[in-house]
Design a protein around this motif. Structure first.
Motif, PDB file in Angstrom:
ATOM      1  N   THR A 137       0.828  -1.201   0.000  1.00  0.00           N
ATOM      2  CA  THR A 137       0.000   0.000   0.000  1.00  0.00           C
ATOM      3  C   THR A 137       0.866   1.256   0.000  1.00  0.00           C
ATOM      4  O   THR A 137       2.051   1.218   0.371  1.00  0.00           O
ATOM      5  N   ASP A 138       0.251   2.370  -0.395  1.00  0.00           N
ATOM      6  CA  ASP A 138       0.890   3.661  -0.199  1.00  0.00           C
ATOM      7  C   ASP A 138       0.637   4.125   1.239  1.00  0.00           C
ATOM      8  O   ASP A 138      -0.121   3.503   1.981  1.00  0.00           O
ATOM      9  N   PHE A 139       1.263   5.220   1.649  1.00  0.00           N
ATOM     10  CA  PHE A 139       1.155   5.674   3.028  1.00  0.00           C
ATOM     11  C   PHE A 139       1.491   7.152   3.110  1.00  0.00           C
ATOM     12  O   PHE A 139       1.971   7.759   2.133  1.00  0.00           O
ATOM     13  N   ALA A 140       1.231   7.750   4.287  1.00  0.00           N
ATOM     14  CA  ALA A 140       1.499   9.170   4.490  1.00  0.00           C
ATOM     15  C   ALA A 140       2.320   9.363   5.760  1.00  0.00           C
ATOM     16  O   ALA A 140       2.098   8.677   6.765  1.00  0.00           O
ATOM     17  N   TYR A 141       3.259  10.311   5.692  1.00  0.00           N
ATOM     18  CA  TYR A 141       4.078  10.672   6.854  1.00  0.00           C
ATOM     19  C   TYR A 141       3.558  11.977   7.447  1.00  0.00           C
ATOM     20  O   TYR A 141       3.351  12.965   6.724  1.00  0.00           O
ATOM     21  N   VAL A 142       3.355  11.977   8.775  1.00  0.00           N
ATOM     22  CA  VAL A 142       2.883  13.161   9.505  1.00  0.00           C
ATOM     23  C   VAL A 142       3.970  13.567  10.499  1.00  0.00           C
ATOM     24  O   VAL A 142       4.371  12.760  11.344  1.00  0.00           O
ATOM     25  N   PRO A 143       4.468  14.804  10.425  1.00  0.00           N
ATOM     26  CA  PRO A 143       5.558  15.211  11.315  1.00  0.00           C
ATOM     27  C   PRO A 143       5.088  15.517  12.734  1.00  0.00           C
ATOM     28  O   PRO A 143       3.895  15.715  12.986  1.00  0.00           O
ATOM     29  N   ARG A 144       6.035  15.548  13.654  1.00  0.00           N
ATOM     30  CA  ARG A 144       5.739  15.949  15.022  1.00  0.00           C
ATOM     31  C   ARG A 144       5.218  17.389  15.030  1.00  0.00           C
ATOM     32  O   ARG A 144       5.471  18.173  14.113  1.00  0.00           O
ATOM     33  N   ASP A 145       4.458  17.718  16.098  1.00  0.00           N
ATOM     34  CA  ASP A 145       3.900  19.067  16.284  1.00  0.00           C
ATOM     35  C   ASP A 145       2.937  19.461  15.170  1.00  0.00           C
ATOM     36  O   ASP A 145       2.738  20.655  14.923  1.00  0.00           O
ATOM     37  N   ALA A 146       2.365  18.459  14.494  1.00  0.00           N
ATOM     38  CA  ALA A 146       1.406  18.744  13.422  1.00  0.00           C
ATOM     39  C   ALA A 146       0.031  18.192  13.813  1.00  0.00           C
ATOM     40  O   ALA A 146      -0.108  17.428  14.779  1.00  0.00           O
ATOM     41  N   GLY A 183       4.196   8.448   0.587  1.00  0.00           N
ATOM     42  CA  GLY A 183       5.012   7.275   0.298  1.00  0.00           C
ATOM     43  C   GLY A 183       4.314   6.412  -0.742  1.00  0.00           C
ATOM     44  O   GLY A 183       3.339   5.715  -0.420  1.00  0.00           O
ATOM     45  N   PRO A 184       4.759   6.446  -2.010  1.00  0.00           N
ATOM     46  CA  PRO A 184       4.073   5.676  -3.062  1.00  0.00           C
ATOM     47  C   PRO A 184       4.308   4.178  -2.920  1.00  0.00           C
ATOM     48  O   PRO A 184       5.418   3.737  -2.604  1.00  0.00           O
ATOM     49  N   ALA A 185       3.282   3.391  -3.182  1.00  0.00           N
ATOM     50  CA  ALA A 185       3.406   1.933  -3.090  1.00  0.00           C
ATOM     51  C   ALA A 185       4.485   1.363  -4.009  1.00  0.00           C
ATOM     52  O   ALA A 185       5.234   0.467  -3.590  1.00  0.00           O
ATOM     53  N   PRO A 186       4.631   1.842  -5.276  1.00  0.00           N
ATOM     54  CA  PRO A 186       5.654   1.255  -6.149  1.00  0.00           C
ATOM     55  C   PRO A 186       7.081   1.455  -5.662  1.00  0.00           C
ATOM     56  O   PRO A 186       7.996   0.771  -6.130  1.00  0.00           O
ATOM     57  N   GLU A 187       7.299   2.398  -4.743  1.00  0.00           N
ATOM     58  CA  GLU A 187       8.646   2.661  -4.251  1.00  0.00           C
ATOM     59  C   GLU A 187       8.977   1.889  -2.973  1.00  0.00           C
ATOM     60  O   GLU A 187      10.074   2.037  -2.428  1.00  0.00           O
ATOM     61  N   VAL A 188       8.045   1.074  -2.476  1.00  0.00           N
ATOM     62  CA  VAL A 188       8.294   0.279  -1.272  1.00  0.00           C
ATOM     63  C   VAL A 188       9.167  -0.925  -1.631  1.00  0.00           C
ATOM     64  O   VAL A 188       8.766  -1.760  -2.449  1.00  0.00           O
ATOM     65  N   PRO A 189      10.356  -1.058  -1.050  1.00  0.00           N
ATOM     66  CA  PRO A 189      11.196  -2.227  -1.334  1.00  0.00           C
ATOM     67  C   PRO A 189      10.587  -3.489  -0.727  1.00  0.00           C
ATOM     68  O   PRO A 189      10.231  -3.511   0.456  1.00  0.00           O
ATOM     69  N   VAL A 190      10.463  -4.527  -1.546  1.00  0.00           N
ATOM     70  CA  VAL A 190       9.925  -5.812  -1.098  1.00  0.00           C
ATOM     71  C   VAL A 190      11.065  -6.817  -1.035  1.00  0.00           C
ATOM     72  O   VAL A 190      11.797  -7.003  -2.009  1.00  0.00           O
ATOM     73  N   SER A 249      10.237 -23.735   4.922  1.00  0.00           N
ATOM     74  CA  SER A 249       9.242 -23.446   5.958  1.00  0.00           C
ATOM     75  C   SER A 249       9.529 -22.163   6.725  1.00  0.00           C
ATOM     76  O   SER A 249       8.748 -21.774   7.597  1.00  0.00           O
ATOM     77  N   CYS A 250      10.639 -21.505   6.403  1.00  0.00           N
ATOM     78  CA  CYS A 250      10.958 -20.214   7.023  1.00  0.00           C
ATOM     79  C   CYS A 250      10.874 -19.062   6.024  1.00  0.00           C
ATOM     80  O   CYS A 250      11.326 -17.953   6.316  1.00  0.00           O
ATOM     81  N   ALA A 251      10.302 -19.300   4.848  1.00  0.00           N
ATOM     82  CA  ALA A 251      10.176 -18.245   3.843  1.00  0.00           C
ATOM     83  C   ALA A 251       9.086 -17.264   4.251  1.00  0.00           C
ATOM     84  O   ALA A 251       8.021 -17.645   4.745  1.00  0.00           O
ATOM     85  N   ARG A 252       9.358 -15.954   4.029  1.00  0.00           N
ATOM     86  CA  ARG A 252       8.377 -14.913   4.275  1.00  0.00           C
ATOM     87  C   ARG A 252       8.734 -13.704   3.428  1.00  0.00           C
ATOM     88  O   ARG A 252       9.835 -13.627   2.882  1.00  0.00           O
ATOM     89  N   ARG A 253       7.783 -12.750   3.317  1.00  0.00           N
ATOM     90  CA  ARG A 253       7.986 -11.550   2.520  1.00  0.00           C
ATOM     91  C   ARG A 253       7.920 -10.333   3.432  1.00  0.00           C
ATOM     92  O   ARG A 253       7.074 -10.253   4.326  1.00  0.00           O
ATOM     93  N   VAL A 254       8.805  -9.378   3.187  1.00  0.00           N
ATOM     94  CA  VAL A 254       8.880  -8.177   4.017  1.00  0.00           C
ATOM     95  C   VAL A 254       8.693  -6.946   3.134  1.00  0.00           C
ATOM     96  O   VAL A 254       9.399  -6.780   2.138  1.00  0.00           O
ATOM     97  N   ASN A 255       7.738  -6.096   3.490  1.00  0.00           N
ATOM     98  CA  ASN A 255       7.560  -4.805   2.840  1.00  0.00           C
ATOM     99  C   ASN A 255       8.278  -3.752   3.688  1.00  0.00           C
ATOM    100  O   ASN A 255       7.805  -3.370   4.761  1.00  0.00           O
ATOM    101  N   ASN A 256       9.408  -3.282   3.202  1.00  0.00           N
ATOM    102  CA  ASN A 256      10.248  -2.352   3.961  1.00  0.00           C
ATOM    103  C   ASN A 256       9.841  -0.901   3.705  1.00  0.00           C
ATOM    104  O   ASN A 256      10.653  -0.075   3.267  1.00  0.00           O
ATOM    105  N   PHE A 257       8.582  -0.565   4.002  1.00  0.00           N
ATOM    106  CA  PHE A 257       8.072   0.752   3.627  1.00  0.00           C
ATOM    107  C   PHE A 257       8.712   1.876   4.443  1.00  0.00           C
ATOM    108  O   PHE A 257       8.889   2.986   3.944  1.00  0.00           O
ATOM    109  N   ALA A 258       9.092   1.606   5.685  1.00  0.00           N
ATOM    110  CA  ALA A 258       9.762   2.626   6.502  1.00  0.00           C
ATOM    111  C   ALA A 258      10.920   2.002   7.268  1.00  0.00           C
ATOM    112  O   ALA A 258      11.138   2.297   8.439  1.00  0.00           O
TER     113      ALA A 258
END
Length: 270
Positions: free
Chosen positions: A84-93, A121-128, A135-144
């Motif tokens: 997914t895409d996402f949004a960053y919100v700064p402190r004091d906002a 944060g655009p979804a296509p730019e999230v490193p997968v 039996s230990c295989a898994r996928r990680v979305n490294n969005f942040a």
């Protein structure tokens, strides 16, 4: 066993969140997570305070207005539907979160010092990343993850574990500050399980006398707090894929994820 570290779905106090973990209630200094549910046409005002936040759609999309920016999040049907895409919100906002069709949104936060700009944060730019095999295989979305998206202290990733598999394995820890080897990070695991009656297990074992000791059966909406200790494995029941969101932050001078693997469980793993 430290059962108070296992927070079951719907245990938040009165308010807009089904889960509300802040540093004070968790008993630590930095990491936070809120799960927000919005009805169709609903909205919510997030006051960032002294923390930075990421608005991450779990199901549905929304609009985030903060610091003069209007960020449209397409979101996704569910956490199992892809990145997914996402949004960053700064402190004091302040951020107004609104959803025409309704949905559920994770608000991952960390107390911080720097005030960075609100942004998309655009979804296509999230490193997968694909970790482990068999039996230990898994996928990680490294969005942040550290090094993939600029935050002051917040580190957050999504992990998808196929039914019957183990992840967060070998058990690892990050509860000491050892320059170049290990960073001290408080961690939250938030779980969703695919399919009716699905469940999984999360283990946290002590890394020192009196440390965290937990074996929890987790279901959708549950969270586990990891202030210290060896964490893993995270085990998905056969037939039920497991999702978890990891939210981490700590006091180190650098925003980095350095871990130490349990020496008793690494032989033959890789």
């Amino acid at each position: 066993m430290d059962d108070h570290r296992h927070l079951r779905a719907g245990t938040a106090s009165d308010g807009p969140y089904t889960l509300d973990i802040d540093p004070k209630t968790a008993g630590w200094g930095y990491s936070a997570l809120r799960i927000l549910e919005l009805r169709p046409g609903g909205s919510h005002l997030l006051s960032a305070g002294d923390s930075e936040w990421i608005v991450l759609p779990l199901s549905g999309g929304c609009t985030v207005q903060s610091d003069g920016e209007v960020i449209e999040l397409l979101g996704r049907e569910s956490v199992f539907a892809g990145v997914t895409d996402f949004a960053y919100v700064p402190r004091d906002a302040h951020a107004q979160i609104a959803s025409g069709a309704g949905g559920r949104f994770a608000l991952a936060g960390a107390k911080c010092e720097r005030r960075l700009p609100a942004r998309y944060g655009p979804a296509p730019e999230v490193p997968v990343e694909h970790r482990g095999t068999g039996s230990c295989a898994r996928r990680v979305n490294n969005f942040a993850a550290a090094g993939t998206f600029d935050c002051d202290r917040l580190i957050a990733v999504e992990v998808f574990t196929p039914g019957g598999n183990w992840s967060s394995y070998p058990p690892h820890k990050h509860d000491e500050h050892r320059p170049g080897e290990e960073t001290r990070l408080e961690e939250i695991y938030y779980f969703e399980i695919d399919g009716d009656h699905g469940f999984g297990y999360q283990r946290v074992s002590p890394s020192r006398p009196g440390g965290t000791d937990l074996l929890a059966e987790v279901r959708s909406g549950d969270a586990v707090l990891v202030p210290d200790g060896w964490h893993g494995p995270s085990i998905a029941a056969p037939g039920h894929d497991m999702y978890y969101l990891n939210v981490m932050a700590g006091p180190g001078p650098e925003r980095e994820w350095r871990i130490c693997f349990h020496p008793d469980h690494t032989e033959g793993y890789r």
